[in-house]
Every structure is written in C-alpha cells, then in structure tokens.
Design an enzyme around this catalytic site. Sequence first.
Site, mmCIF file in Angstrom:
data_model
loop_
_atom_site.group_PDB
_atom_site.id
_atom_site.type_symbol
_atom_site.label_atom_id
_atom_site.label_comp_id
_atom_site.label_asym_id
_atom_site.label_seq_id
_atom_site.Cartn_x
_atom_site.Cartn_y
_atom_site.Cartn_z
ATOM 1 N N ARG A 90 11.797 -7.880 -22.492
ATOM 2 C CA ARG A 90 12.428 -7.900 -23.612
ATOM 3 C C ARG A 90 13.420 -6.465 -24.257
ATOM 4 O O ARG A 90 13.940 -6.838 -25.329
ATOM 5 C CB ARG A 90 10.658 -7.293 -24.591
ATOM 6 C CG ARG A 90 10.455 -8.548 -24.907
ATOM 7 C CD ARG A 90 8.839 -7.517 -25.115
ATOM 8 N NE ARG A 90 7.951 -9.592 -25.768
ATOM 9 C CZ ARG A 90 6.631 -8.950 -25.792
ATOM 10 N NH1 ARG A 90 5.813 -7.976 -25.749
ATOM 11 N NH2 ARG A 90 5.854 -10.419 -25.566
ATOM 12 N N LYS B 250 7.610 -7.839 -19.422
ATOM 13 C CA LYS B 250 7.177 -8.591 -20.558
ATOM 14 C C LYS B 250 7.163 -10.186 -19.914
ATOM 15 O O LYS B 250 7.535 -10.046 -19.407
ATOM 16 C CB LYS B 250 7.136 -7.693 -21.736
ATOM 17 C CG LYS B 250 6.676 -6.776 -21.927
ATOM 18 C CD LYS B 250 5.776 -6.575 -21.956
ATOM 19 C CE LYS B 250 4.078 -5.132 -21.269
ATOM 20 N NZ LYS B 250 3.011 -4.604 -21.932
ATOM 21 N N ASP C 217 3.840 -3.370 -27.489
ATOM 22 C CA ASP C 217 4.407 -5.011 -27.844
ATOM 23 C C ASP C 217 4.951 -4.542 -29.250
ATOM 24 O O ASP C 217 5.812 -6.395 -29.649
ATOM 25 C CB ASP C 217 3.133 -5.705 -27.594
ATOM 26 C CG ASP C 217 2.035 -5.955 -26.471
ATOM 27 O OD1 ASP C 217 2.560 -6.086 -25.447
ATOM 28 O OD2 ASP C 217 1.574 -6.800 -27.434
ATOM 29 N N ARG D 230 6.745 -12.946 -14.002
ATOM 30 C CA ARG D 230 5.935 -11.560 -13.997
ATOM 31 C C ARG D 230 5.197 -11.130 -12.548
ATOM 32 O O ARG D 230 5.117 -11.687 -11.920
ATOM 33 C CB ARG D 230 4.905 -11.567 -15.286
ATOM 34 C CG ARG D 230 6.054 -11.981 -16.308
ATOM 35 C CD ARG D 230 5.096 -12.184 -17.531
ATOM 36 N NE ARG D 230 4.922 -10.461 -18.247
ATOM 37 C CZ ARG D 230 4.122 -10.452 -18.926
ATOM 38 N NH1 ARG D 230 3.215 -11.886 -19.813
ATOM 39 N NH2 ARG D 230 4.007 -9.656 -18.973
ATOM 40 N N GLN E 177 -3.396 -3.869 -18.915
ATOM 41 C CA GLN E 177 -4.406 -5.284 -17.797
ATOM 42 C C GLN E 177 -4.792 -4.883 -16.629
ATOM 43 O O GLN E 177 -5.594 -5.770 -16.164
ATOM 44 C CB GLN E 177 -2.765 -6.396 -17.599
ATOM 45 C CG GLN E 177 -3.086 -6.671 -19.587
ATOM 46 C CD GLN E 177 -1.771 -7.995 -19.478
ATOM 47 O OE1 GLN E 177 -0.684 -8.077 -18.678
ATOM 48 N NE2 GLN E 177 -1.410 -8.055 -20.654
HETATM 49 C C1 S3P Z 1 -2.793 -5.867 -23.390
HETATM 50 C C2 S3P Z 1 -2.058 -5.614 -22.754
HETATM 51 C C3 S3P Z 1 -0.588 -4.680 -22.643
HETATM 52 C C4 S3P Z 1 -0.335 -5.892 -23.839
HETATM 53 C C5 S3P Z 1 -0.346 -7.270 -23.889
HETATM 54 C C6 S3P Z 1 -2.323 -6.958 -24.216
HETATM 55 C C7 S3P Z 1 -4.217 -6.292 -23.330
HETATM 56 O O1 S3P Z 1 0.029 -5.036 -21.421
HETATM 57 O O2 S3P Z 1 1.265 -5.703 -23.452
HETATM 58 O O3 S3P Z 1 -0.194 -7.830 -24.829
HETATM 59 O O4 S3P Z 1 -4.464 -6.716 -23.621
HETATM 60 O O5 S3P Z 1 -4.643 -5.436 -21.714
HETATM 61 P P1 S3P Z 1 0.795 -4.034 -20.155
HETATM 62 O O6 S3P Z 1 -1.294 -4.128 -19.759
HETATM 63 O O7 S3P Z 1 0.958 -4.622 -19.443
HETATM 64 O O8 S3P Z 1 0.483 -3.213 -20.886
#
Ligand code: S3P
Length: 450
Positions: free
Chosen positions: A358, A354, A327, A130, A176
Amino acid sequence: MTSLSSAPRPVTGRHSPPLTGTVTVPGDKSISHRALIFGGLATGTTHISGLLEGEDVLRTAAALRQLGAEVVKDTNGSWQVTGNGVGALAEPDDVLDMGNSGTAARLLMGLVSNSAFTTFFMGDASLHKRPMSRVSIPLEKMGALIISRSGGRFPLAVTGRTLMPIEYELPVASAQVKSAILLAALDTPGLTRVTEPKPTRDHTENMLRHFGADVTVTDLETGGRLIEYQGQQELTAADIVVPGDPSSAAFIAVAAAVLPDSDVTITNVGLNPLRDGIFITLEEMGANIEIMNPREQGGEKVGDIRIKGGELQGIEVPPERAPTMIDEFPVLFVAASFAKGTTVMRGLHELRVKESDRIAAMAAGLKTCGVNFEELDDGLIIKGDGSAPKGGGHIETHLDHRIAMSFLIMGLATQEPVTVDDGRVMETSFPGFVDLMGTLGGQITPDNQP
Ligand code: S3P
C-alpha cells in the site's frame, strides 16, 4: 459471489459539490468474519444482523459451510449460523477458496489446525503473494503440519493434529495472527498465552466472552498485552448485531473533511478504541468531527459521526497509533494531500504486505495526481500547501479495495477527475460504495456511464 474473471471495470471520481446527508455504512468486516466463525463453532443457532455481505466475508461463510456449519441468509438480510460445538468440524470435500481475504485465510488456518483432517487453502493473486508464515510458525509450534509454497505462501495445506498450548510473543502487532492462535487454542487442552507488542483490535477476545468463554487480558508495562485462554471451553450461540465498519466510514469522513462546506453524518459506526485512530488523527489535523450518541452494542462501542468540511493541517502521526488505524492509512494519505503543511506517517512496514504494497501503490497514484511527498521504507511524508492537488490520470489498484476507494475519494476534490483501473475490487469490503457516495452528492461513475 461476483468473480474477477469478468473484464476490469474502470471507475472515475470527479470534482463534486459539498457532500451533505446522513448515511449508514455496511457492517464491520473484522466483526462479520468472527461472528460467522464463532457462530459456526458454538452449539445452537446464532442470529447475526448487519453482517457485511462483501466478498471477503462471503468467503468465510462459504468455507464454514464446507467445514460442516449451517450458514443461512434470511430474507430480511440477517443470517443464522448453527454450529456443532468446538472440535466438531467436518472435512471439506474441496479446496477452501479465500479469494482476496487475508483475514479469512489466517483465521481459518488457525481454526482447522486441530481438526482430524487436512484442509487445502487457495486465494486470488493478491493473497498468493501475502506472508502466511507469521501464522504457520506459531501453529506449527502448537503441532499442526503445514505444507506451503516457498516463503510460507498460499496455496497451502493444514493437517490438523492434537495441539499443545504455547506461549507466543507476536513478532508483529497483528490481530489476524493473534486470532489464528486463539482459534487454534479453542480445542487445545491447557493454557495458551499470546503476547502482542502493541494492542491490536480485540474483536476475537470480545466475541469469546460474548459466546460464554473466559479470556484473560492483561495490559503490560511494555505497552503490549498478554492474552490467556484455557482451551476446551464450551461456546454457546449468542446473537450479534454488527456495527458499521469504521474503516469504511473513514472514506466518507475524509471526503467530507476535504470538500469545503460538507456536512455528513454516518450513523451506527463501530468505535472500538483499537479501531478509532483515523478519527482522532483527522481531528488533530483540524477536521470538524463530532461523535454523537455514544453507546454500547453487543460488547462493542458504537456512535454516530458528524463531519464538516474545512481546512486540514499537516501533523506527525504517532507511530504507536498505527495498529488502531492500519487499514485507514491509504485514505489518510489522501487527506494529507489536501492539508497545509507536512504530514509524517511512519512505522507502517505492515502496509507493504496488505492486499497490495500500500505504500508503493499509494505513492505511484499520488505521483500521478501531482502530490508532493517522500516515500520511506516504513511510510510517507506528504507536503501540502492546503490547495487541492491536480488529480487526473489512471491509477492502478493492484486488486486492492482500499487503494481503489482512496483514489475515488481523492477525485471528488482534485481539480481533474481521477480514474481507477478496476472498481470491482470494492465489493471486497464496501458493496454499494459508489451509490452511497452518490446519495451524498459525490460524483463517482463507472466509465461506461456518463
Ligand atoms: C484484521 C486485522 C488487520 C487488518 C485487516 C483485518 C482482522 O490485519 O489489516 O484488514 O480482522 O483481524 P493484521 O492482523 O495483518 O494487522
């Protein structure tokens, strides 16, 4: 923690009677990671109830212990976390193993980037593929030193430095990445400013406020948001009740929606407006969904959701809604396979990076199940006639919990059973998924059981 060093465990979903009953899903994964992290930073002891005890979150708990926080699970299933204050992490004596968790990996990279030591990170085969440069680039701009494999991938090492605040425009809408920068900003003197192109889940901002810090959030005319944080504020321990995960509730909602005459209630589900896109979308498709007892709990919206089975129609899902249900697309693809008409789902480039690609993983499985669709670079167009797809066959899950659960849900309503190659990955986010579906009447069984 269970380990994937044991043999893969195939699991099968079979055509089931209407689902009925009332259930509660495990705690929200995003909030659980953050509850542990903020508890581990704040001075004093934070009590957490409803924490998701899935593999991903247990990785964060273990890493925080390695970084010097006291993390204890009580006998009643609640957790106590005691931190030493912002800027007081200890050097881990071993590599931090993030397993399958992109959230743990990215948030903790931000957290350690202004420590006085080097932290080594690794994960499983999925995590090693990733992209991490989306986090390394802003952290390096702040002054951290990061050595990684090519393409910014894991394993990598973060050498903490005294950081400078930055103004950073996120190239992708990612909670994130936003959170990694905000965690790096915690002990950085001055004002850190992050602009996101579209609003993403705001649990980090909510939790900062919950632990007594000031964070300013401004809605922009562009449709995005500006988040500003003045570093070196104190965080004070604050108890947390984690709501049920809407991303886990989504599997049950889709199962109930596609199995005629189902009537299921899911209690205590988190309904943060930046997470509820799946329920809005299912309603637009004609699903019978009712939100009951809406209330607020620890700064997050919560409610009970009742779903009844019926007919679904194809729709065009607005691409700008994607961050609020990012998600949930795998299981929405399943819902769309049972709908009458065409469902267009675009603007989903992020799904390709992801836990698996996906779009590709779902496309391969939908093909096996006899669904009529077109794969795009950034999404899927699914064409249904309102009848149940054939199903059947073996599905590859690619170490991706949401691919596994999506196809098991599919198997509850297809003509033939659907088998996924490995059910162990479901522990990542939804421990007890098979048993919980069983209490509603869903026939999902490990392949060594009748
Ligand atoms: C998350 C943000 C999302 C999500 C992940 C959880 C988080 O990812 O897909 O399961 O807790 O901040 P991205 O920040 O890559 O969109």
